[in-house]
Scaffold this active site. Structure first.
Site, short mmCIF file in Angstrom:
data_model
loop_
_atom_site.label_atom_id
_atom_site.label_comp_id
_atom_site.label_asym_id
_atom_site.label_seq_id
_atom_site.Cartn_x
_atom_site.Cartn_y
_atom_site.Cartn_z
N SER A 229 9.07 19.18 23.11
CA SER A 229 10.01 19.68 22.13
C SER A 229 9.54 21.13 21.61
CB SER A 229 9.58 18.25 20.58
OG SER A 229 8.98 18.84 19.78
N ASP A 230 10.73 21.55 20.44
CA ASP A 230 10.19 23.02 20.14
C ASP A 230 9.37 22.79 18.46
OD1 ASP A 230 9.47 25.24 19.30
OD2 ASP A 230 11.27 26.17 19.00
N TRP A 231 8.48 23.36 18.23
CA TRP A 231 7.60 22.83 18.06
C TRP A 231 8.34 22.52 16.02
CZ3 TRP A 231 5.60 23.38 21.58
CH2 TRP A 231 4.36 23.15 22.38
#
Ligand code: BGC
Length: 763
Positions: A229-231
C-alpha cells in the site's frame, strides 16, 4: 520469480499459523517487513526513491547521504533508456550499500495537468515514454539484486484530497492512458513490488481494488511480486487482502492484524487467500534476502559523474536565437539569480534525498572558463523575491558582461508532494529579474530549474533558453557543460509546455476538490489534447534543439500492408543526416496516425523512439519494430485491445509537431464480434442473421427484413417512393437501437423472456 523460490515460500507459509501469516501482511514500523524467527524468515527493508536513496536514520531525521540523480521528467527528457538503466544500476548499488532491499520507485503516473504537485516525480504525459523509462529504471536497479516499487497504481494524478479523491474515468482512457505504462513496465521488467495508490478509482479504493490488483495486474499482465500500500493508503484491510494487496505500510500493529484474523475465523476471508497473499510476499522476501550483499560499497565519484552526464543529456535547448549558445571563447558571462549559486535540484516530500554533495553552476563555470570571465549577481533571494536594489545590481552586472545567463525556476514552496501548484507562472521576482536584465543586456540566456511546465510571457526577451529541470546534485556541472558546448544538448521535452493554464487538458477542473475527479478530457491528455483541438502550445511534446541541425531524409517501411491478426510485425527505418557543423545526438520519434478510426481517438500517438549520435555530415538510420498493439485501441465492449482494419500513417521526425517523414501502411484485421448480452441492442445480433430476424419479426417489422428493392413500389408516385424510403430508414433505426430487453413487451408476449435468454445463449 523462479519456481524454487515460489515453492520455498509456499512451504514456509504452510508452516505458519493464521496469526503469523497475518503478521507478515503489515509492516514492522515504517520501513521494514516482519520476519519470523522460528522459521528463519528474515525481514527486508524498503526506502524511498525514486531519484536517489532516502534511507531515513530516524523517523523524521536526515537520510543517509546518497547521490541525488536528476528527477523523473529530466530522466525522461534524455529519451535514452540505456542511460536511465545506468541510473538504476547506481541506485541498486547504493541500496545494497545501505542494506536496503527495495527502493520505492519509479513513479510513473501520467501528467494530466502541469499543476500536479508531484509532476517532478513522474516521467511524462505519454504512456510509451513513461513505460520505456520505467522498464529501464527497474532493469537497472534489479540487476543489482535490489527490488523496485512501481508506483502509484493507479490513476493518481492530483495531490489535493490525495487520500480520498476518486479518479473517475472511462474504461478506454483507463487502459490506454493510465494503465499502459504500468503494463509495459510489468510485462517487460517484473518489478518486485507495485505500490497501490492513495486514491479511489471509479469509487473503489485502489488499495482494495480487485479489478486492478488481481484481474489486471496479476492475471492479465502476469505480475509475480507483491503489492504494497502507499504509506497510510489502506482503507478496509480485509477487503485489501482479498483484492490482492499484500503488504500494509507502515505497519498498524495489532489493529488490522486482528481484523484479518477475525475475518478468517469468521469465514469472511478464505484461509487460502490469506496464505496466497503471504506466499507472494515471502517469495520476494526470500529472493531479496538471497541477493543481499553485506558490506557492499559504491563509488560516489562515479555516481556523481553519472549524475552530471545524465543531467547534461536531459537539458532541453528550447530557444537559440542568433546562436547565443554555446558561449564563445573569451566571452565574459554574468550569471544572475540565486539559483546559480543555490540551485533547486530536486523536489520536496518523500523523495527528498540528502545529497552527497551539490555543485553550483557558478563554480562549475568558473572551473571551465576561469574566474576572470564569470561574474555573479543574486538578483533575488532563493524564494524568488527581489528588490529594486537587487534588480539594479543584476542589470549592472549583466551590462558589464558579453552575455547574461539568468537562472530562474520554481522554489520549493511552489511545487511539492502534498499539494498541487496554484499556477504555472514563475515567481514574480524571477520575471522581473529577467525583464530587468533584458533591458541592459540583449544577449540574454534563461536557464530554468523546475519540475514541470511553466509559462513564459517573458520569452521574447531571451535569446537563449535551457530547460534544465530539477537536475540532481550534479545539475550545476551539467548546465555548465551545455552552456559552454562541452555537451551538445540532445534533450527533448517529456511534457508539453502550454502558453497558459487555460490551454491545458483538464482546465478548469484541476485539481478537483469535490471528492470526485472527473477525467472529462478522456484520452486527450498532453499532446493528444493539443493536437486534437489544434491548439498551439508554447513548446510541443518531444521538442528540443541542438547546436547542430538534422535533416530527415527517408522513411522506409518493410511492407505496404500488415496483418495484425497474424501476430507479425513491421520494420520501419528512419534515416537522418547531421547537416550542421558539430557532432550531436538526435531523438527520432515515430508516431502512428489512424486515417479513419472506428472510435474517436488521438491524431498521433507515439509508438517508438530512438537516439542517434551523428558526426557532421554523417547519415544514419534508426530501425523500429511495430506490432499489432501499436495499431490497437482498447475496446470497452470487447474488454480487450482490438485493431480496426484500415490505413495508418507512420509519421517520423524530431518532435510531436515536426514530423516531416510519412508513409502509409494498410493494416488488416478481422472485425471482432462482441458477444451480446441481455443489455445488448437488436443491431448487436446482426452477425447472427436468424436471431436478428427473429427479434425484428417479434417487434412486428418483418417487412424490414425484405430487400428494399423488392418492396412494392408499383403504383406509387416518385414522392411516395421517397417518403416510403425515409420511413423505412427511420423505422430501421428505431428497431436496431431497441434494447432487446424491451422486445418481449413490444411483441405482446409473442417472444417471452425465456426465449430472449435462449437467443442470447445461442450467440
Ligand atoms: C508517498 C510514496 C512514498 C511513501 C513512503 C507516501 O506518502 O506517496 O510515494 O513512497 O510515502 O515515504
Amino acid at each position: 520469480m523462479d519456481d524454487t523460490t515460489r515453492q520455498a515460500a509456499e512451504e514456509l507459509v504452510a508452516r505458519m499459523s493464521v496469526e503469523e501469516q497475518a503478521l507478515l501482511l503489515s509492516g514492522d514500523g515504517w520501513w521494514r517487513t516482519h520476519g519470523i524467527e522460528r522459521l528463519g524468515l528474515p525481514a527486508i527493508s524498503v526506502s524511498d526513491g525514486p531519484h536517489g536513496l532516502r534511507k531515513l536514520q530516524g523517523l523524521f531525521g536526515d537520510s543517509v547521504p546518497a547521490t541525488c540523480f536528476p528527477t523523473a521528467p529530466a530522466l525522461a527528457a534524455t529519451w535514452n533508456p540505456a542511460l536511465v538503466r545506468e541510473v538504476g544500476v547506481a541506485l541498486g548499488r547504493e541500496s545494497q550499500a545501505s542494506d536496503v532491499q527495495v527502493i520505492l520507485g519509479p513513479g510513473i503516473n501520467i501528467k494530466r495537468s502541469p499543476l500536479g504537485g508531484r509532476n517532478f516525480e513522474y516521467f511524462s504525459e505519454d504512456p510509451l515514454l513513461t513505460g520505456r523509462m520505467a522498464a529501464a529504471y527497474i532493469d537497472g536497479v534489479q540487476s543489482e539484486g535490489v527490488g523496485t516499487s512501481l508506483k502509484h497504481f493507479a490513476v493518481n494524478s492530483q495531490e489535493t484530497e490525495r487520500m480520498s479523491t476518486s479518479s473517475d474515468l472511462d474504461e478506454r482512457t483507463l487502459h490506454e492512458i493510465y494503465l499502459s505504462a504500468f503494463e509495459m513496465a510489468v510485462r517487460a521488467s517484473q518489478p518486485w513490488t507495485v505500490m497501490s495508490s492513495y486514491n479511489l478509482v471509479n469509487g473503489v479504493h485502489a488499495s482494495e481494488n480487485p479489478a486492478l490488483l488481481t484481474d489486471i495486474l496479476r492475471r492479465q499482465w502476469g505480475f509475480e511480486g507483491f503489492v504494497v500500500s502507499d504509506w497510510g493508503g489502506i482503507n478496509d484491510r480485509v477487503a485489501g487482502v482479498a483484492a490482492g494487496n499484500n503488504l500494509e505500510m507502515p505497519g498498524s500493529g495489532a489493529h488490522n492484524r486482528q481484523k484479518i484474523i477475525a475475518a478468517v475465523h469468521e469465514g469472511r476471508l478464505p484461509r487460502e487467500v490469506l496464505a496466497r497473499s503471504a506466499s507472494e510476499l515471502v517469495a520476494v522476501v526470500l529472493k531479496a534476502a538471497a541477493a543481499r550483499r553485506p558490506g557492499a560499497t559504491f563509488d560516489a565519484e562515479a555516481h556523481h559523474a553519472l549524475a552530471r552526464r545524465v543531467g547534461a543529456e536531459s537539458i532541453v535547448l528550447l530557444k537559440n536565437e542568433a546562436e547565443v549558445l554555446p558561449l564563445r571563447a573569451g566571452q565574459r558571462v554574468a550569471l544572475i539569480g540565486a539559483f546559480a549559486k543555490l540551485p533547486r535540484y530536486q523536489g520536496a516530500g518523500s523523495s527528498q534525498v540528502n545529497p552527497i554533495r551539490v555543485t553550483q553552476a557558478r563554480d562549475e563555470l568558473v572551473a571551465l572558463l576561469g574566474a576572470e570571465r564569470v561574474t555573479h549577481a543574486a538578483g533575488c533571494d532563493d524564494e524568488g523575491d527581489t528588490t529594486e536594489a537587487l534588480l539594479a545590481e543584476a542589470a549592472r552586472t549583466a551590462a558589464a558582461a558579453d552575455v547574461a545567463v539568468v537562472f530562474a525556476g520554481l522554489p520549493d514552496s511552489y511545487e511539492s508532494e502534498g499539494f498541487d501548484r496554484r499556477s504555472i507562472d514563475l515567481p514574480p521576482g524571477h520575471v522581473r529579474l529577467i525583464e530587468a536584465v533584458a533591458r541592459t543586456q540583449p544577449r540574454l540566456v534563461v536557464v530554468l530549474l523546475n519540475g514541470s511546465a511553466v509559462s513564459m510571457p517573458w520569452l521574447a526577451h531571451a535569446q537563449g533558453l535551457l530547460e534544465a529541470w530539477l537536475g540532481g546534485q550534479a545539475g550545476g556541472g551539467a548546465i555548465a557543460d551545455v552552456l559552454t558546448g562541452r555537451v551538445n544538448p540532445s534533450g527533448k521535452l517529456s511534457e508539453t509546455f502550454p502558453v497558459n493554464l487555460r490551454q491545458t487538458p483538464p482546465y478548469p477542473d484541476f485539481p478537483s476538490r469535490s471528492g470526485r475527479a472527473a477525467y472529462g478530457e478522456g484520452l486527450f491528455v498532453g499532446y493528444r489534447h493539443y493536437d486534437l483541438r489544434g491548439i498551439e502550445p508554447l513548446f510541443p511534446f518531444g521538442f528540443g534543439l541542438s547546436y547542430t541541425r538534422f535533416a530527415y531524409t527517408g522513411l522506409h517501411c518493410s511492407a505496404a500492408s500488415f496483418d495484425a491478426d497474424g501476430g507479425g510485425s513491421v520494420e520501419v527505418a528512419v534515416t537522418l543526416k547531421n547537416v550542421g557543423a558539430v557532432a550531436g545526438q538526435e531523438v527520432v520519434q515515430l508516431y502512428v496516425h489512424e486515417r479513419a478510426p472506428a472510435l474517436p481517438g488521438p491524431v498521433n500517438e507515439l509508438r517508438a523512439f530512438g537516439k542517434l549520435m551523428l558526426a557532421p555530415g554523417e547519415e544514419g538510420t534508426l530501425r523500429f519494430t511495430l506490432g499489432p498493439r501499436d495499431f490497437a485501441h482498447y475496446d470497452p465492449r470487447l474488454q480487450a485491445w482490438s485493431v480496426h482494419a484500415g490505413v495508418f500513417e507512420l509519421r517520423a521526425g524530431g518532435s510531436s509537431r515536426d514530423l516531416p517523414l510519412q508513409a502509409a501502411l494498410e493494416v488488416q484485421a478481422r472485425p471482432r464480434v462482441v458477444r451480446p448480452t441481455r443489455s445488448s441492442l437488436v443491431q448487436d445480433f446482426k452477425p447472427w442473421p436468424a436471431l436478428y430476424a427473429e427479434l425484428v419479426r417479434a417487434l412486428g417489422f418483418a417487412n424490414l427484413l425484405e430487400d428494399e428493392a423488392a418492396s412494392a413500389t408499383a403504383g406509387l408516385t416518385p414522392e411516395q417512393v421517397i417518403a416510403a424510403r425515409k420511413a423505412r430508414v427511420a423505422t430501421l433505426a428505431f428497431v436496431n437501437e431497441m434494447p432487446i430487453a424491451k422486445v418481449p413487451a413490444f411483441s405482446h408476449g409473442a417472444l417471452d423472456d425465456a426465449r430472449l435468454d435462449r437467443i442470447v445463449a445461442l450467440t
